[in-house]
Enzyme design. Structure first.
Site, PDB file in Angstrom:
ATOM      1  N   ASP A   1     -12.559   2.279   2.652  1.00 57.26           N
ATOM      2  CA  ASP A   1     -11.486   2.867   3.546  1.00 57.26           C
ATOM      3  C   ASP A   1     -10.660   4.071   2.840  1.00 57.26           C
ATOM      4  O   ASP A   1      -9.568   4.251   2.960  1.00 57.26           O
ATOM      5  CB  ASP A   1     -10.227   1.941   3.897  1.00 57.26           C
ATOM      6  CG  ASP A   1     -10.938   0.756   4.787  1.00 57.26           C
ATOM      7  OD1 ASP A   1     -12.020   0.983   5.292  1.00 57.26           O
ATOM      8  OD2 ASP A   1     -10.333  -0.191   5.106  1.00 57.26           O
TER       9      ASP A   1
ATOM     10  N   GLN B   1     -10.365   1.526  -3.640  1.00 56.79           N
ATOM     11  CA  GLN B   1      -9.857   1.205  -1.983  1.00 56.79           C
ATOM     12  C   GLN B   1      -8.594   1.910  -1.842  1.00 56.79           C
ATOM     13  O   GLN B   1      -7.861   2.001  -2.368  1.00 56.79           O
ATOM     14  CB  GLN B   1      -9.627  -0.420  -2.041  1.00 56.79           C
ATOM     15  CG  GLN B   1      -9.299  -0.648  -0.284  1.00 56.79           C
ATOM     16  CD  GLN B   1      -9.089  -2.146  -0.226  1.00 56.79           C
ATOM     17  OE1 GLN B   1      -9.900  -3.005  -0.883  1.00 56.79           O
ATOM     18  NE2 GLN B   1      -8.706  -2.728   0.823  1.00 56.79           N
ATOM     19  N   ASP B   2      -8.714   2.666  -0.492  1.00 54.95           N
ATOM     20  CA  ASP B   2      -7.571   3.322  -0.278  1.00 54.95           C
ATOM     21  C   ASP B   2      -7.016   4.223  -1.011  1.00 54.95           C
ATOM     22  O   ASP B   2      -5.859   4.751  -1.534  1.00 54.95           O
ATOM     23  CB  ASP B   2      -6.374   2.155   0.230  1.00 54.95           C
ATOM     24  CG  ASP B   2      -6.656   1.487   1.665  1.00 54.95           C
ATOM     25  OD1 ASP B   2      -7.767   1.584   1.910  1.00 54.95           O
ATOM     26  OD2 ASP B   2      -5.706   0.662   1.733  1.00 54.95           O
TER      27      ASP B   2
ATOM     28  N   THR C   1       0.866  -1.382   0.026  1.00 50.13           N
ATOM     29  CA  THR C   1       0.015   0.015  -0.048  1.00 50.13           C
ATOM     30  C   THR C   1       0.881   1.340   0.020  1.00 50.13           C
ATOM     31  O   THR C   1       0.674   2.234  -0.628  1.00 50.13           O
ATOM     32  CB  THR C   1      -1.007   0.020   0.944  1.00 50.13           C
ATOM     33  OG1 THR C   1      -1.721  -1.046   1.154  1.00 50.13           O
ATOM     34  CG2 THR C   1      -1.753   0.927   1.222  1.00 50.13           C
TER      35      THR C   1
ATOM     36  N   GLN D   1      -5.851  -2.511  -2.265  1.00 52.31           N
ATOM     37  CA  GLN D   1      -5.332  -1.090  -1.871  1.00 52.31           C
ATOM     38  C   GLN D   1      -4.616  -0.533  -3.120  1.00 52.31           C
ATOM     39  O   GLN D   1      -3.583  -1.369  -3.614  1.00 52.31           O
ATOM     40  CB  GLN D   1      -4.450  -1.252  -0.620  1.00 52.31           C
ATOM     41  CG  GLN D   1      -5.026  -1.862   0.623  1.00 52.31           C
ATOM     42  CD  GLN D   1      -4.920  -3.041   0.718  1.00 52.31           C
ATOM     43  OE1 GLN D   1      -4.844  -4.084  -0.116  1.00 52.31           O
ATOM     44  NE2 GLN D   1      -4.721  -3.812   1.970  1.00 52.31           N
TER      45      GLN D   1
ATOM     46  N   TRP E   1      -9.366   1.049  12.065  1.00 47.57           N
ATOM     47  CA  TRP E   1      -8.295   0.287  11.441  1.00 47.57           C
ATOM     48  C   TRP E   1      -7.347  -0.030  12.587  1.00 47.57           C
ATOM     49  O   TRP E   1      -6.645  -1.217  12.806  1.00 47.57           O
ATOM     50  CB  TRP E   1      -7.751   1.111  10.490  1.00 47.57           C
ATOM     51  CG  TRP E   1      -6.518   0.525   9.813  1.00 47.57           C
ATOM     52  CD1 TRP E   1      -6.146  -0.724   9.708  1.00 47.57           C
ATOM     53  CD2 TRP E   1      -5.279   1.303   9.150  1.00 47.57           C
ATOM     54  NE1 TRP E   1      -5.030  -0.900   8.943  1.00 47.57           N
ATOM     55  CE2 TRP E   1      -4.429   0.434   8.824  1.00 47.57           C
ATOM     56  CE3 TRP E   1      -4.894   2.485   9.131  1.00 47.57           C
ATOM     57  CZ2 TRP E   1      -3.273   0.532   8.002  1.00 47.57           C
ATOM     58  CZ3 TRP E   1      -3.889   2.991   8.128  1.00 47.57           C
ATOM     59  CH2 TRP E   1      -2.857   2.010   8.102  1.00 47.57           C
TER      60      TRP E   1
ATOM     61  N   ARG F   1     -14.430   2.859   9.893  1.00 41.61           N
ATOM     62  CA  ARG F   1     -14.403   1.783  10.782  1.00 41.61           C
ATOM     63  C   ARG F   1     -13.115   1.843  11.184  1.00 41.61           C
ATOM     64  O   ARG F   1     -12.091   2.556  10.953  1.00 41.61           O
ATOM     65  CB  ARG F   1     -14.412   0.469  10.061  1.00 41.61           C
ATOM     66  CG  ARG F   1     -13.467   0.418   8.689  1.00 41.61           C
ATOM     67  CD  ARG F   1     -13.826  -1.078   8.082  1.00 41.61           C
ATOM     68  NE  ARG F   1     -13.036  -1.350   6.993  1.00 41.61           N
ATOM     69  CZ  ARG F   1     -12.727  -2.388   6.521  1.00 41.61           C
ATOM     70  NH1 ARG F   1     -13.077  -3.647   6.967  1.00 41.61           N
ATOM     71  NH2 ARG F   1     -11.648  -2.478   5.183  1.00 41.61           N
TER      72      ARG F   1
END
Length: 522
Positions: free
Chosen positions: A361, A339-340, A287, A317, A430, A428
């Site tokens: 996220d 994502q990310d 990531t 990610q 992490w 949420r």
């Protein structure tokens, strides 16, 4: 950055430790969250340097910082030695991240004890928070690439660095304050210099003010941003360096390293100047290294740029922008991914009038970050679940968190037809002490009535801090929100004001100089 350069940055009297008597060792260390590593390494210090008395908490704090630096240096050497043990490209990729991150840790801790650096206690808390975040990021790479059985267990011998940094975060906590030094109804925090404010206010004429011009059509100094960044690294002095990137699609991965401070990247506007890449965890990157643009040099400013990652919703990610730049500003920019998307990795950051697109996220990391007057667009996810944030505070004394202020959270065009069949949550947890606050923000009907989503089981539900304050829109009702111990509806303006630019990122001391407009308080 070369290893010898990292060590050359160390404060020259770093090895001169004050010593502590065995009589007081246990009593001093008992005040910290991790007394056993504290006692062990102070005793080791005694064996090396002899014994004297520490009389004040400030002396103990200084010694604790130096002990943390000592162990970070040792951990860096240990990590370097593991390169030959990497069996494949995935292990090598995760290991390479750790080398870079430990070099950054050494620089950050060294800044806390170098008397030539005029730092506040809030600066120190920020740099220590970053050092601890870097250790977490190092480990994450091995987990993401599913190579935890070989090099990673040996890396765990560096665990004492985490404990010693946590101790220093605890000891420094009583010294720093986030009280505002001034108020601004509209403008930027004080850490934005008058010249930077002028630059941002006169963006239509930036081509003539730029140090370097990048253009796809050959009309600039360079054809690629990477070439321009390399040229910026050869400049003399440390003042603001402006790179103007003309309209066009630039397919490249750009890294602005931690030695390259005060760079300003200016484009012709959202959707006009586009930097795009496609690295992802699904494609074999960590990531951390998947970012299309990664910034570690402090004082970075971006304006009028679209940062994009096109890896798609099924490649896990895939970061469009990663920032670990302290006192960084992103103004009128767009961040596009799934994502990310936006990795607010560490340090103090401010985003104003930006667009952020994603699914899972998609605003995540462990910076102290304020997003103000931004449009946050949830896209259509393959998993049928969206989570806007995933904040990564792992220690209760880190001065980090995500503050979303005066923004709009709505469905992107690709989600609108499927909005009723997709659950979209505000965030949420992490990490154990995840902290996110959403204030005076429009939340559209896509937000699930529960508001927030568990990470797994009951993890972090008692220790997180999630708050909502005076939000509007059909998704803002808190009547059916989660009933976790760490969630709260904020009813006090005094409590909410802790997460404004003035208080949360010491914005009044640096943002005005950037010329980016900001609302200092509620």
């Amino acid at each position: 950055m070369a290893v010898n350069l990292v060590f050359s940055l160390l404060f020259v009297t770093y090895f001169v430790f004050p010593t502590v008597s065995s009589y007081s060792l246990k009593s001093w260390c008992s005040q910290t969250p991790y007394p056993q590593p504290c006692e062990y390494f102070l005793a080791d210090h005694n064996r090396k340097y002899g014994v004297s008395i520490i009389n004040k908490k400030s002396d103990f704090r200084k010694m604790s910082l130096k002990l943390a630096l000592d162990r970070a240096l040792s951990a860096h050497e240990n990590t370097l030695s593991l390169g030959s043990k990497c069996r494949n490209k995935h292990e090598k990729a995760a290991w390479a991240d750790c080398i870079e991150l430990y070099e950054n840790i050494i620089v950050k801790i060294n800044k806390t004890i170098d008397p030539s650096i005029k730092s506040t206690a809030d600066d120190v808390q920020t740099w220590l928070s970053t050092a601890l975040t870097n250790i977490k990021t190092c480990r994450s790479g091995f987990i993401e690439l599913e190579v935890t059985d070989n090099v990673m267990p040996i890396l765990m011998s560096n665990i004492n660095v985490s404990y010693l940094i946590s101790n220093t975060l605890f000891l420094n906590r009583g010294y720093y304050s986030t009280e505002p030094s001034a108020t601004y109804e509209d403008g930027f925090p004080n850490w934005v210099s008058p010249r930077d404010r002028k630059l941002l206010q006169s963006s239509s004429n930036l081509g003539s003010q730029a140090n370097i011009v990048v253009a796809k059509d050959g009309s600039g100094n360079y054809n690629t941003i990477t070439e321009a960044v390399a040229a910026a690294g050869k400049r003399t002095g440390s003042g603001r360096f402006v790179i103007y990137v003309k309209v066009g699609i630039y397919n490249e991965n750009v890294e602005i390293g931690m030695n390259l401070n005060n760079v300003m990247l200016v484009g012709d506007g959202i959707g006009k100047t586009i930097i795009t890449g496609s690295k992802s965890v699904g494609g074999g990157s960590t990531t951390f290294k998947s970012a299309t643009v990664a910034v570690d040099g402090d004082g970075f400013i971006a304006q009028g740029i679209t940062f994009r990652n096109t890896a798609g919703p099924r490649n896990d990610q895939a970061v469009a922008l990663r920032s670990g730049s302290d006192l960084s500003v992103f103004y009128q920019c767009s961040f596009e991914g799934y994502q990310d998307t936006l990795y607010v990795h560490s340090q103090r950051q401010f985003y104003r009038d930006c667009h952020i697109y994603g699914t899972v996220d998609f605003i995540f990391g462990n910076a102290a970050v304020v997003l103000q007057n931004c449009n946050i667009f949830a896209r259509n996810p393959s998993s049928r679940i969206n989570t806007v944030t995933a904040q990564g505070r792992s220690d209760p004394n880190q001065n980090t968190g995500i503050s979303i202020h005066n923004c709009r959270v709505t469905a992107a065009s690709d989600l609108k037809p499927y909005q009723n069949s997709v659950k979209t949550y505000l965030g949420r947890p992490w990490q154990q002490y995840s902290r996110t606050v959403i204030m005076k923000t429009f939340l559209d009907s896509l937000i699930d009535p529960a508001g927030w989503m568990q990470w797994t089981g009951t993890f972090a539900l008692n220790t997180l801090y999630y708050g909502e304050y005076l939000n509007t829109g059909s998704g803002s009702s808190t009547a059916n929100r989660v009933n976790w111990p760490g969630y709260r509806v904020i009813n006090s303006a005094a409590e909410a004001s802790k997460f404004t630019p003035a208080n949360f990122i010491a914005g009044n001391s640096w943002l005005p100089a950037t010329n980016v407009p900001f609302k200092s308080n509620l």
